[in-house]
Design a protein around this motif. Sequence first.
Motif, PDB file in Angstrom:
ATOM      1  N   VAL A 269       0.847  -1.196   0.000  1.00  0.00           N
ATOM      2  CA  VAL A 269       0.000   0.000   0.000  1.00  0.00           C
ATOM      3  C   VAL A 269       0.883   1.248   0.000  1.00  0.00           C
ATOM      4  CG1 VAL A 269      -1.711   1.311   1.324  1.00  0.00           C
ATOM      5  CG2 VAL A 269      -1.920  -1.180   1.142  1.00  0.00           C
ATOM      6  N   ARG A 270       1.897   1.253   0.843  1.00  0.00           N
ATOM      7  CA  ARG A 270       2.784   2.417   0.946  1.00  0.00           C
ATOM      8  C   ARG A 270       3.590   2.614  -0.349  1.00  0.00           C
ATOM      9  NH1 ARG A 270       2.394   4.992   5.286  1.00  0.00           N
ATOM     10  NH2 ARG A 270       4.338   6.148   5.120  1.00  0.00           N
ATOM     11  N   ASN A 271       4.037   1.523  -0.966  1.00  0.00           N
ATOM     12  CA  ASN A 271       4.772   1.645  -2.225  1.00  0.00           C
ATOM     13  C   ASN A 271       3.902   2.239  -3.321  1.00  0.00           C
ATOM     14  OD1 ASN A 271       7.211   0.703  -1.252  1.00  0.00           O
ATOM     15  ND2 ASN A 271       6.829  -1.402  -1.864  1.00  0.00           N
ATOM     16  N   ILE A 272       2.676   1.770  -3.417  1.00  0.00           N
ATOM     17  CA  ILE A 272       1.751   2.314  -4.411  1.00  0.00           C
ATOM     18  C   ILE A 272       1.513   3.797  -4.122  1.00  0.00           C
ATOM     19  CG2 ILE A 272      -0.644   2.266  -5.239  1.00  0.00           C
ATOM     20  CD1 ILE A 272      -0.494  -0.815  -4.906  1.00  0.00           C
ATOM     21  N   GLY A 273       1.311   4.125  -2.854  1.00  0.00           N
ATOM     22  CA  GLY A 273       1.104   5.521  -2.474  1.00  0.00           C
ATOM     23  C   GLY A 273       2.285   6.395  -2.837  1.00  0.00           C
TER      24      GLY A 273
ATOM     25  N   GLU B 134       4.514   5.823  -5.173  1.00  0.00           N
ATOM     26  CA  GLU B 134       4.581   5.924  -6.633  1.00  0.00           C
ATOM     27  C   GLU B 134       3.593   6.962  -7.147  1.00  0.00           C
ATOM     28  OE1 GLU B 134       3.975   2.063  -8.347  1.00  0.00           O
ATOM     29  OE2 GLU B 134       5.741   1.231  -7.361  1.00  0.00           O
ATOM     30  N   GLU B 135       2.372   6.921  -6.638  1.00  0.00           N
ATOM     31  CA  GLU B 135       1.346   7.866  -7.077  1.00  0.00           C
ATOM     32  C   GLU B 135       1.724   9.296  -6.685  1.00  0.00           C
ATOM     33  OE1 GLU B 135      -1.372   7.217  -9.056  1.00  0.00           O
ATOM     34  OE2 GLU B 135      -0.346   5.288  -9.228  1.00  0.00           O
ATOM     35  N   TYR B 136       2.241   9.461  -5.480  1.00  0.00           N
ATOM     36  CA  TYR B 136       2.660  10.782  -5.022  1.00  0.00           C
ATOM     37  C   TYR B 136       3.791  11.308  -5.907  1.00  0.00           C
ATOM     38  CZ  TYR B 136       3.873  14.570  -1.830  1.00  0.00           C
ATOM     39  OH  TYR B 136       4.110  15.803  -1.281  1.00  0.00           O
TER      40      TYR B 136
ATOM     41  N   PHE C 164       8.241  19.105  -0.628  1.00  0.00           N
ATOM     42  CA  PHE C 164       7.119  18.177  -0.708  1.00  0.00           C
ATOM     43  C   PHE C 164       7.519  16.710  -0.667  1.00  0.00           C
ATOM     44  CE2 PHE C 164       4.694  21.782  -2.747  1.00  0.00           C
ATOM     45  CZ  PHE C 164       3.845  21.942  -1.671  1.00  0.00           C
ATOM     46  N   THR C 165       8.806  16.424  -0.671  1.00  0.00           N
ATOM     47  CA  THR C 165       9.237  15.027  -0.598  1.00  0.00           C
ATOM     48  C   THR C 165       9.576  14.604   0.829  1.00  0.00           C
ATOM     49  OG1 THR C 165      11.504  15.633  -1.157  1.00  0.00           O
ATOM     50  CG2 THR C 165      10.082  14.921  -2.981  1.00  0.00           C
ATOM     51  N   SER C 166       9.253  15.425   1.796  1.00  0.00           N
ATOM     52  CA  SER C 166       9.520  15.035   3.183  1.00  0.00           C
ATOM     53  C   SER C 166       8.671  13.818   3.547  1.00  0.00           C
ATOM     54  CB  SER C 166       9.232  16.186   4.147  1.00  0.00           C
ATOM     55  OG  SER C 166       7.844  16.308   4.367  1.00  0.00           O
ATOM     56  N   GLU C 167       9.208  12.971   4.393  1.00  0.00           N
ATOM     57  CA  GLU C 167       8.525  11.731   4.775  1.00  0.00           C
ATOM     58  C   GLU C 167       7.149  12.005   5.376  1.00  0.00           C
ATOM     59  OE1 GLU C 167       7.634   7.874   4.889  1.00  0.00           O
ATOM     60  OE2 GLU C 167       9.422   8.708   3.937  1.00  0.00           O
TER      61      GLU C 167
ATOM     62  N   SER D 134       3.721  10.596   3.896  1.00  0.00           N
ATOM     63  CA  SER D 134       2.915   9.726   4.759  1.00  0.00           C
ATOM     64  C   SER D 134       1.503  10.263   4.935  1.00  0.00           C
ATOM     65  CB  SER D 134       3.576   9.567   6.125  1.00  0.00           C
ATOM     66  OG  SER D 134       4.742   8.807   6.003  1.00  0.00           O
ATOM     67  N   ASP D 135       1.383  11.575   5.090  1.00  0.00           N
ATOM     68  CA  ASP D 135       0.046  12.188   5.215  1.00  0.00           C
ATOM     69  C   ASP D 135      -0.780  11.949   3.957  1.00  0.00           C
ATOM     70  OD1 ASP D 135       0.712  13.075   7.741  1.00  0.00           O
ATOM     71  OD2 ASP D 135       1.031  15.170   7.129  1.00  0.00           O
TER      72      ASP D 135
END
Length: 120
Positions: free
Chosen positions: A6-10, A12-14, A35-38, A42-43
């Motif tokens: 789920v996080r990997n897909i997120g 990639e989309e981000y 905008f690339t801050s963790e 995550s948000d």
Amino acid sequence: IPESMVRNIGREEYGKKLMELQAQGTLSPEMIQKFTSEKIVSDYIEKERGTFEMLAKASVGIAEILKLEKLVLSQEAFEEELDKIRAQYAQESPGQELEEDEQITQAVRERSETKLSGKG
């Protein structure tokens, strides 16, 4: 569905969204860096979690079908199909999360072609 998926897909989309904004000239390199801050990533993943979980489930479901039916689909073709489906849903309901697994499954079925080969 594994959390890492789920996080990997997120992520990639981000990343795709940031690249689009950068290509449009909307964001400076400094803003991209910000905008690339963790925390921001995550948000975003948490906000869109339902969509990413649905995409992960679709991916797992498609992989299982391919395995059971002994079908072969290149990763590139699979990604292209998912991108088409994402674009379709983005046009139909912009800004809304996908709510049903069946929507993705049905879209994949409608757009898929089955090709049989002599391999058994």
